[in-house]
Design a protein around this motif. Sequence first.
Motif, PDB file in Angstrom:
ATOM      1  N   ASP A 137      -7.287   5.063   1.337  1.00  0.00           N
ATOM      2  CA  ASP A 137      -6.026   4.326   1.383  1.00  0.00           C
ATOM      3  C   ASP A 137      -4.828   5.239   1.172  1.00  0.00           C
ATOM      4  O   ASP A 137      -3.762   5.018   1.754  1.00  0.00           O
ATOM      5  CB  ASP A 137      -6.031   3.222   0.316  1.00  0.00           C
ATOM      6  CG  ASP A 137      -6.891   2.040   0.740  1.00  0.00           C
ATOM      7  OD1 ASP A 137      -7.283   1.995   1.935  1.00  0.00           O
ATOM      8  OD2 ASP A 137      -7.167   1.175  -0.103  1.00  0.00           O
ATOM      9  N   ASP A 138      -5.026   6.258   0.358  1.00  0.00           N
ATOM     10  CA  ASP A 138      -3.951   7.250   0.177  1.00  0.00           C
ATOM     11  C   ASP A 138      -3.527   7.815   1.529  1.00  0.00           C
ATOM     12  O   ASP A 138      -2.335   7.916   1.830  1.00  0.00           O
ATOM     13  CB  ASP A 138      -4.441   8.412  -0.696  1.00  0.00           C
ATOM     14  CG  ASP A 138      -4.295   8.112  -2.184  1.00  0.00           C
ATOM     15  OD1 ASP A 138      -3.560   7.155  -2.517  1.00  0.00           O
ATOM     16  OD2 ASP A 138      -4.912   8.819  -2.989  1.00  0.00           O
ATOM     17  N   VAL A 140      -4.101   6.534   4.520  1.00  0.00           N
ATOM     18  CA  VAL A 140      -3.533   5.497   5.390  1.00  0.00           C
ATOM     19  C   VAL A 140      -2.062   5.280   5.049  1.00  0.00           C
ATOM     20  O   VAL A 140      -1.197   5.254   5.941  1.00  0.00           O
ATOM     21  CB  VAL A 140      -4.308   4.168   5.256  1.00  0.00           C
ATOM     22  CG1 VAL A 140      -3.584   3.051   5.997  1.00  0.00           C
ATOM     23  CG2 VAL A 140      -5.731   4.332   5.791  1.00  0.00           C
ATOM     24  N   ASP A 141      -1.784   5.148   3.768  1.00  0.00           N
ATOM     25  CA  ASP A 141      -0.392   4.945   3.353  1.00  0.00           C
ATOM     26  C   ASP A 141       0.476   6.128   3.763  1.00  0.00           C
ATOM     27  O   ASP A 141       1.596   5.959   4.260  1.00  0.00           O
ATOM     28  CB  ASP A 141      -0.309   4.761   1.833  1.00  0.00           C
ATOM     29  CG  ASP A 141      -0.895   3.431   1.386  1.00  0.00           C
ATOM     30  OD1 ASP A 141      -1.017   2.529   2.238  1.00  0.00           O
ATOM     31  OD2 ASP A 141      -1.230   3.298   0.201  1.00  0.00           O
TER      32      ASP A 141
ATOM     33  N   ARG B 166      -5.291  -2.306   6.317  1.00  0.00           N
ATOM     34  CA  ARG B 166      -4.689  -2.193   4.972  1.00  0.00           C
ATOM     35  C   ARG B 166      -3.361  -2.936   5.025  1.00  0.00           C
ATOM     36  O   ARG B 166      -2.603  -2.802   5.987  1.00  0.00           O
ATOM     37  CB  ARG B 166      -4.479  -0.727   4.602  1.00  0.00           C
ATOM     38  CG  ARG B 166      -3.570  -0.496   3.401  1.00  0.00           C
ATOM     39  CD  ARG B 166      -4.139   0.566   2.478  1.00  0.00           C
ATOM     40  NE  ARG B 166      -3.201   0.967   1.422  1.00  0.00           N
ATOM     41  CZ  ARG B 166      -3.332   0.608   0.147  1.00  0.00           C
ATOM     42  NH1 ARG B 166      -4.333  -0.179  -0.218  1.00  0.00           N
ATOM     43  NH2 ARG B 166      -2.477   1.036  -0.755  1.00  0.00           N
ATOM     44  N   SER B 171       1.466  -0.311   1.821  1.00  0.00           N
ATOM     45  CA  SER B 171       1.944   0.966   2.352  1.00  0.00           C
ATOM     46  C   SER B 171       3.454   1.074   2.186  1.00  0.00           C
ATOM     47  O   SER B 171       3.980   2.151   1.886  1.00  0.00           O
ATOM     48  CB  SER B 171       1.568   1.089   3.832  1.00  0.00           C
ATOM     49  OG  SER B 171       0.168   1.006   4.000  1.00  0.00           O
ATOM     50  N   ARG B 174       4.403   1.854  -1.348  1.00  0.00           N
ATOM     51  CA  ARG B 174       4.085   3.258  -1.606  1.00  0.00           C
ATOM     52  C   ARG B 174       5.162   4.170  -1.013  1.00  0.00           C
ATOM     53  O   ARG B 174       5.557   5.165  -1.620  1.00  0.00           O
ATOM     54  CB  ARG B 174       2.735   3.560  -0.967  1.00  0.00           C
ATOM     55  CG  ARG B 174       2.081   4.798  -1.457  1.00  0.00           C
ATOM     56  CD  ARG B 174       1.582   4.588  -2.875  1.00  0.00           C
ATOM     57  NE  ARG B 174       0.829   5.746  -3.300  1.00  0.00           N
ATOM     58  CZ  ARG B 174      -0.433   5.983  -2.955  1.00  0.00           C
ATOM     59  NH1 ARG B 174      -1.080   5.098  -2.216  1.00  0.00           N
ATOM     60  NH2 ARG B 174      -1.036   7.062  -3.368  1.00  0.00           N
TER      61      ARG B 174
END
Lengths: 193, 193
Positions: A137-138, A140-141, B166, B171, B174
């Motif tokens: 997810d890191d 992806v973000d 996601r 996102s 973030r």
Amino acid sequence: MARAGLSREVVVAQAAAIADAMGWDRLTLAAIADSLGVKLPSLYKHITSLDGLRRDLAVAATRELAETLAAAAVGRAGPDALAAAANAYRSFAVAHPGRYAATVRAPAPEDAEHREAADAVMRVVFAVLSGYGLAGDDAVDAARALRASLHGFVALECGGGFAMPRAPERSYHRLIEAFDQALLRWPSSSEGG
Amino acid sequence: MARAGLSREVVVAQAAAIADAMGWDRLTLAAIADSLGVKLPSLYKHITSLDGLRRDLAVAATRELAETLAAAAVGRAGPDALAAAANAYRSFAVAHPGRYAATVRAPAPEDAEHREAADAVMRVVFAVLSGYGLAGDDAVDAARALRASLHGFVALECGGGFAMPRAPERSYHRLIEAFDQALLRWPSSSEGG
DNA sequence: CAATGTAGGCTAATGTAATTAGCGTAATGG
DNA sequence: CCATTACGCTAATTACATTAGCCTACATTG
């Protein structure tokens, strides 16, 4: 009537040139036919519709972008790779505004060919991010943030959205520099499950 | 023929509703006239052209966005103001995609009214940045980076550009968090003359 | 080489949309 | 109440996408 030697590829290539010159939104079959020296309906022997042509152009342009980014980032890592890819991204958009706009078109869910082209772009992005140790997810973000920042910048720049008297290159460089710093601290951000 | 009670304002408002429902690019005078219960040419008593109407809508939408952002950020400072404005920005885009797209249209150089509306948006952005102690070229670069990041994110999101499973909200959160951190270190970046 | 089938050009016709011209009626101000 | 203007209409023009159907260049095959 002598044959004009058209093909789907030739029509798409001409469409790309016209989109770059006149803008993605002003792409017309009339202009394409004119510039190819044929009558408009003749194009339908090679394309299914204007929208189909736009989709074909989107696929071609997306592949071209993916190759351009990959070529820029190959052999580099970390900040180096980030800067190279980001500069290649902006250069592509500035040099080929019509094709760039085409790359923004999202693939239809069932369009495997288009999806694959879009995936190729994302693979380069993830490759760059892997140099920062990002995954899951890191990543992806971060990928979304990176693509958003770069796309937003070139979209605003090409659209004349920067009124202030400061060279966009400077601001872009600064953006990438800041993004690099952000990526170094990225994994430490709150990871909301 | 009973009068329909049209006015430039009414037509622009209806155009906004239709742009939100059908998309900025599919806004047509035919649809507007239909939904107002008049024939298409009647609109020309209140507008100068489709492009003129788009410009009027861009001005109105840009003002609306500026007010929305200002309302969200008022009474806040620093990270608080940044988060509030950023969330208001995305909410506006999601709730009013057509109007949002209209706000991206750059003002013509001589269009003072439109420029003023765009400036009002930038004033909010600079106000938020002033909470981080930014001014001058630092602020210009940061403002461009911020607008690029936010615009790029919502443009890609609204265009279906996020394929990964996601939640975009995550996102986005973030992204803003990272931007806040970047702003704290912003002035220390190399200030190229 | 001639017969032939298809691919790739064409013209003609249709539908949608923007735009302009010009008509007639509703509202309004003397 | 009349004159003027505002505002909606129909009709016509233009540009473009699309479809139908024609006609010929060209490659294949007997």
